[in-house]
Scaffold this motif. Sequence first.
Motif, PDB file in Angstrom:
ATOM      1  N   ASP A  77       1.131  -0.981  -0.013  1.00 41.46           N
ATOM      2  CA  ASP A  77       0.282  -0.295   0.111  1.00 41.46           C
ATOM      3  C   ASP A  77       0.902   1.104   0.362  1.00 41.46           C
ATOM      4  O   ASP A  77       0.669   2.575  -0.141  1.00 41.46           O
ATOM      5  CB  ASP A  77      -1.207  -0.146   1.147  1.00 41.46           C
ATOM      6  CG  ASP A  77      -2.075  -1.129   1.028  1.00 41.46           C
ATOM      7  OD1 ASP A  77      -2.489  -1.635  -0.306  1.00 41.46           O
ATOM      8  OD2 ASP A  77      -2.525  -1.909   2.330  1.00 41.46           O
ATOM      9  N   GLN A  78       2.414   1.517  -0.758  1.00 45.75           N
ATOM     10  CA  GLN A  78       2.857   2.457  -0.818  1.00 45.75           C
ATOM     11  C   GLN A  78       3.372   2.642  -1.844  1.00 45.75           C
ATOM     12  O   GLN A  78       3.788   1.366  -2.835  1.00 45.75           O
ATOM     13  CB  GLN A  78       4.213   2.664   0.095  1.00 45.75           C
ATOM     14  CG  GLN A  78       3.549   3.027   1.733  1.00 45.75           C
ATOM     15  CD  GLN A  78       5.165   2.153   2.029  1.00 45.75           C
ATOM     16  OE1 GLN A  78       5.725   2.572   2.434  1.00 45.75           O
ATOM     17  NE2 GLN A  78       4.959   2.427   4.413  1.00 45.75           N
ATOM     18  N   TYR A  79       3.063   4.300  -2.838  1.00 42.04           N
ATOM     19  CA  TYR A  79       3.529   3.915  -3.583  1.00 42.04           C
ATOM     20  C   TYR A  79       4.254   5.252  -3.975  1.00 42.04           C
ATOM     21  O   TYR A  79       3.888   6.446  -3.418  1.00 42.04           O
ATOM     22  CB  TYR A  79       1.816   4.743  -4.606  1.00 42.04           C
ATOM     23  CG  TYR A  79       1.131   3.390  -4.809  1.00 42.04           C
ATOM     24  CD1 TYR A  79       1.188   2.006  -5.949  1.00 42.04           C
ATOM     25  CD2 TYR A  79       0.292   3.228  -3.398  1.00 42.04           C
ATOM     26  CE1 TYR A  79      -0.154   0.920  -5.454  1.00 42.04           C
ATOM     27  CE2 TYR A  79      -0.777   1.597  -3.253  1.00 42.04           C
ATOM     28  CZ  TYR A  79      -0.919   1.124  -4.342  1.00 42.04           C
ATOM     29  OH  TYR A  79      -1.600  -0.068  -4.324  1.00 42.04           O
ATOM     30  N   LEU A  80       5.198   5.192  -4.945  1.00 41.71           N
ATOM     31  CA  LEU A  80       5.861   6.180  -5.198  1.00 41.71           C
ATOM     32  C   LEU A  80       5.919   7.070  -6.762  1.00 41.71           C
ATOM     33  O   LEU A  80       5.890   6.475  -7.357  1.00 41.71           O
ATOM     34  CB  LEU A  80       7.111   6.078  -4.895  1.00 41.71           C
ATOM     35  CG  LEU A  80       8.765   7.582  -5.175  1.00 41.71           C
ATOM     36  CD1 LEU A  80       8.320   8.163  -3.614  1.00 41.71           C
ATOM     37  CD2 LEU A  80      10.046   6.954  -5.101  1.00 41.71           C
ATOM     38  N   ILE A  81       5.249   8.219  -6.376  1.00 41.35           N
ATOM     39  CA  ILE A  81       4.286   8.588  -7.923  1.00 41.35           C
ATOM     40  C   ILE A  81       5.384   9.719  -7.912  1.00 41.35           C
ATOM     41  O   ILE A  81       5.601  11.320  -7.461  1.00 41.35           O
ATOM     42  CB  ILE A  81       2.944   9.458  -6.825  1.00 41.35           C
ATOM     43  CG1 ILE A  81       2.755   8.309  -7.081  1.00 41.35           C
ATOM     44  CG2 ILE A  81       2.219  10.363  -8.377  1.00 41.35           C
ATOM     45  CD1 ILE A  81       2.102   7.183  -6.911  1.00 41.35           C
ATOM     46  N   GLU A  82       5.510   9.815  -9.139  1.00 43.49           N
ATOM     47  CA  GLU A  82       7.272  10.789  -9.728  1.00 43.49           C
ATOM     48  C   GLU A  82       6.154  12.297 -10.356  1.00 43.49           C
ATOM     49  O   GLU A  82       5.512  12.053 -10.718  1.00 43.49           O
ATOM     50  CB  GLU A  82       8.037  10.432 -10.871  1.00 43.49           C
ATOM     51  CG  GLU A  82       8.790   9.188  -9.760  1.00 43.49           C
ATOM     52  CD  GLU A  82       9.932   8.472 -10.649  1.00 43.49           C
ATOM     53  OE1 GLU A  82       9.909   8.272 -12.211  1.00 43.49           O
ATOM     54  OE2 GLU A  82      10.185   7.238 -10.099  1.00 43.49           O
ATOM     55  N   LEU A  83       7.218  13.302 -10.516  1.00 40.70           N
ATOM     56  CA  LEU A  83       6.415  13.839 -10.464  1.00 40.70           C
ATOM     57  C   LEU A  83       7.159  15.523 -10.838  1.00 40.70           C
ATOM     58  O   LEU A  83       8.077  15.591 -10.830  1.00 40.70           O
ATOM     59  CB  LEU A  83       5.584  15.072 -10.189  1.00 40.70           C
ATOM     60  CG  LEU A  83       5.419  15.886  -8.760  1.00 40.70           C
ATOM     61  CD1 LEU A  83       4.665  16.140  -8.012  1.00 40.70           C
ATOM     62  CD2 LEU A  83       5.375  14.534  -7.461  1.00 40.70           C
ATOM     63  N   ASP A  84       7.096  16.376 -11.706  1.00 39.23           N
ATOM     64  CA  ASP A  84       7.846  17.581 -11.974  1.00 39.23           C
ATOM     65  C   ASP A  84       7.489  18.705 -10.435  1.00 39.23           C
ATOM     66  O   ASP A  84       6.137  19.316 -11.087  1.00 39.23           O
ATOM     67  CB  ASP A  84       7.578  17.979 -13.412  1.00 39.23           C
ATOM     68  CG  ASP A  84       8.538  16.924 -13.966  1.00 39.23           C
ATOM     69  OD1 ASP A  84       9.224  16.038 -13.612  1.00 39.23           O
ATOM     70  OD2 ASP A  84       8.180  17.254 -15.146  1.00 39.23           O
ATOM     71  N   VAL A  85       7.719  19.602 -10.005  1.00 40.27           N
ATOM     72  CA  VAL A  85       7.427  21.045  -9.375  1.00 40.27           C
ATOM     73  C   VAL A  85       8.575  22.065  -9.241  1.00 40.27           C
ATOM     74  O   VAL A  85       9.757  21.972  -9.810  1.00 40.27           O
ATOM     75  CB  VAL A  85       7.546  20.051  -7.829  1.00 40.27           C
ATOM     76  CG1 VAL A  85       6.908  21.554  -6.758  1.00 40.27           C
ATOM     77  CG2 VAL A  85       6.494  19.382  -7.382  1.00 40.27           C
ATOM     78  N   LEU A  86       7.898  23.133 -10.006  1.00 39.94           N
ATOM     79  CA  LEU A  86       8.432  23.981  -9.653  1.00 39.94           C
ATOM     80  C   LEU A  86       8.104  24.945  -8.623  1.00 39.94           C
ATOM     81  O   LEU A  86       6.490  25.315  -7.881  1.00 39.94           O
ATOM     82  CB  LEU A  86       7.962  25.318 -10.990  1.00 39.94           C
ATOM     83  CG  LEU A  86       8.275  26.442 -11.527  1.00 39.94           C
ATOM     84  CD1 LEU A  86       9.585  26.362 -10.748  1.00 39.94           C
ATOM     85  CD2 LEU A  86       8.051  27.451 -12.694  1.00 39.94           C
ATOM     86  N   GLU A  87       8.753  26.035  -7.726  1.00 39.55           N
ATOM     87  CA  GLU A  87       8.278  26.787  -6.753  1.00 39.55           C
ATOM     88  C   GLU A  87       9.094  27.622  -6.905  1.00 39.55           C
ATOM     89  O   GLU A  87      10.144  28.034  -7.059  1.00 39.55           O
ATOM     90  CB  GLU A  87       9.077  25.753  -5.481  1.00 39.55           C
ATOM     91  CG  GLU A  87       8.506  27.213  -4.620  1.00 39.55           C
ATOM     92  CD  GLU A  87       9.790  26.652  -2.815  1.00 39.55           C
ATOM     93  OE1 GLU A  87       9.104  27.026  -1.957  1.00 39.55           O
ATOM     94  OE2 GLU A  87      10.211  25.243  -2.588  1.00 39.55           O
ATOM     95  N   GLU A  88       8.156  28.769  -7.583  1.00 39.38           N
ATOM     96  CA  GLU A  88       8.136  30.438  -6.880  1.00 39.38           C
ATOM     97  C   GLU A  88       9.021  31.198  -5.898  1.00 39.38           C
ATOM     98  O   GLU A  88       9.201  30.905  -5.428  1.00 39.38           O
ATOM     99  CB  GLU A  88       6.676  31.313  -7.361  1.00 39.38           C
ATOM    100  CG  GLU A  88       6.412  29.922  -9.081  1.00 39.38           C
ATOM    101  CD  GLU A  88       4.915  31.020  -8.867  1.00 39.38           C
ATOM    102  OE1 GLU A  88       4.301  32.001  -8.086  1.00 39.38           O
ATOM    103  OE2 GLU A  88       4.176  30.598 -10.284  1.00 39.38           O
ATOM    104  N   GLU A  89       9.096  32.228  -6.745  1.00 37.10           N
ATOM    105  CA  GLU A  89      10.289  32.624  -5.818  1.00 37.10           C
ATOM    106  C   GLU A  89       9.338  33.279  -4.494  1.00 37.10           C
ATOM    107  O   GLU A  89       8.356  33.558  -4.621  1.00 37.10           O
ATOM    108  CB  GLU A  89      10.995  34.120  -6.926  1.00 37.10           C
ATOM    109  CG  GLU A  89      11.569  35.329  -5.244  1.00 37.10           C
ATOM    110  CD  GLU A  89      12.735  36.104  -6.142  1.00 37.10           C
ATOM    111  OE1 GLU A  89      13.797  35.553  -7.031  1.00 37.10           O
ATOM    112  OE2 GLU A  89      11.729  36.589  -6.444  1.00 37.10           O
TER     113      GLU A  89
END
Length: 133
Positions: A77-89
């Motif tokens: 019941d554990q899943y590693l979901i990959e994604l791209d994230v942009l954190e603005e200034e």
Amino acid sequence: SKAGQVAFIEHWFKEINYGFETGELRPHFKKLNDPECNFCKAVEDHLASAAEDKAWSTGGKLTFRNIRPTLKQLETDQYLIELDVLEEERHYYKNGHSEPVATNQEVDQPDAAVLLIRKNGHWLVGGYYADKN
């Protein structure tokens, strides 16, 4: 399902952005997280500390892209979901200061990941990692 993973992650990021925009998390944010989620605790602690110091921030919106759901389990019941994230200034302010006391530059996190845990028919966030490696 993969669609459920995507919808849950989108909702979770919207709740974090809401917290940074308003200075407080909605009461149900804790219910979205596993008690062992260090990143989740850090977000809660940061906002509580800022409120205590009468501090706030502007900017810093987290924008998620290219969420890559998977049904492959790391552990039960554990899943590693990959994604791209942009954190603005993001600019940090304290009471009595008209200029920012600190600034975090924009950060692109193309190898980020969210650990999802399936418990009692619900998704929970077990962790957020800016670099899955």
